[in-house]
Motif scaffolding. Structure first.
Motif, PDB file in Angstrom:
ATOM      1  N   SER A  84     -11.881  14.852 -18.019  1.00 14.49           N
ATOM      2  CA  SER A  84     -12.942  14.599 -18.986  1.00 14.49           C
ATOM      3  C   SER A  84     -12.746  13.224 -19.616  1.00 14.49           C
ATOM      4  O   SER A  84     -11.622  12.756 -19.767  1.00 14.49           O
ATOM      5  N   ASN A  85     -13.854  12.615 -20.002  1.00 12.18           N
ATOM      6  CA  ASN A  85     -13.809  11.329 -20.695  1.00 12.18           C
ATOM      7  C   ASN A  85     -14.001  11.485 -22.196  1.00 12.18           C
ATOM      8  O   ASN A  85     -14.162  10.511 -22.905  1.00 12.18           O
ATOM      9  N   ALA A  86     -13.965  12.712 -22.686  1.00 11.25           N
ATOM     10  CA  ALA A  86     -14.163  12.972 -24.113  1.00 11.25           C
ATOM     11  C   ALA A  86     -12.968  12.447 -24.912  1.00 11.25           C
ATOM     12  O   ALA A  86     -11.871  12.242 -24.372  1.00 11.25           O
ATOM     13  N   PHE A  87     -13.164  12.265 -26.202  1.00  9.43           N
ATOM     14  CA  PHE A  87     -12.112  11.772 -27.081  1.00  9.43           C
ATOM     15  C   PHE A  87     -10.986  12.804 -27.179  1.00  9.43           C
ATOM     16  O   PHE A  87     -11.236  13.996 -27.313  1.00  9.43           O
ATOM     17  N   VAL A  88      -9.760  12.314 -27.114  1.00  9.06           N
ATOM     18  CA  VAL A  88      -8.576  13.161 -27.207  1.00  9.06           C
ATOM     19  C   VAL A  88      -7.805  12.770 -28.457  1.00  9.06           C
ATOM     20  O   VAL A  88      -7.545  11.591 -28.689  1.00  9.06           O
ATOM     21  N   SER A  89      -7.446  13.770 -29.287  1.00  7.39           N
ATOM     22  CA  SER A  89      -6.569  13.481 -30.428  1.00  7.39           C
ATOM     23  C   SER A  89      -5.173  13.985 -30.083  1.00  7.39           C
ATOM     24  O   SER A  89      -5.009  15.094 -29.562  1.00  7.39           O
ATOM     25  N   TRP A  90      -4.181  13.160 -30.364  1.00  7.82           N
ATOM     26  CA  TRP A  90      -2.792  13.448 -30.004  1.00  7.82           C
ATOM     27  C   TRP A  90      -1.979  13.753 -31.242  1.00  7.82           C
ATOM     28  O   TRP A  90      -2.225  13.196 -32.305  1.00  7.82           O
TER      29      TRP A  90
END
Length: 132
Positions: A84-90
């Motif tokens: 997926s190209n969605a935003f990822v929070s780490w």
């Protein structure tokens, strides 16, 4: 969906036979009851056919590139979410042992182990990190 996860699809308000199919069985398969199985990263559409109508559900299967990671103090590594190209929070469970930037760059700070989390569209992926 996360790789390896299962989910049950329902068609509400209809008391007739529904047949299910997948546009990409390698990514996500579906059985005759509407249970969807996530096999590998990518995108697929699940189609439910009822009374000549096609109802579609888009399925993205995501996975993290490393589920276990070993680093030495001072080393860094870039974690990625595939599918997926969605935003990822780490997030790092213990920031004293390791930090992770908003782009997935892990920096080993001191010896120990911790868990790193990637949150993507309500799904939580994890990587177990061990620092020597």
């Amino acid at each position: 969906m996360i790789k390896g996860e299962e989910y049950r699809l329902y068609v509400f308000g209809i008391n007739k036979r529904v047949s299910y199919s997948s546009t990409n069985f390698r990514v996500a398969g579906v059985n005759f009851n509407g249970r969807v199985f996530a096999y590998r990263t990518g995108k697929a559409f699940i189609t439910a056919k009822v009374d000549g109508k096609d109802l579609r559900c888009r399925v993205y299967v995501v996975d993290i590139n490393k589920e276990k990671l070993n680093l030495k103090v001072g080393d860094s590594y870039r974690l990625k979410v595939k599918g997926s190209n969605a935003f990822v929070s780490w997030k790092s469970e213990n920031k004293e042992i390791a930090t992770v930037s908003m782009f997935g760059k892990v920096t080993a700070r001191k010896k120990g182990s911790t868990v790193l989390y990637a949150n993507i569209k309500g799904k939580k992926l994890k990587c177990i990190l061990k620092i020597e």
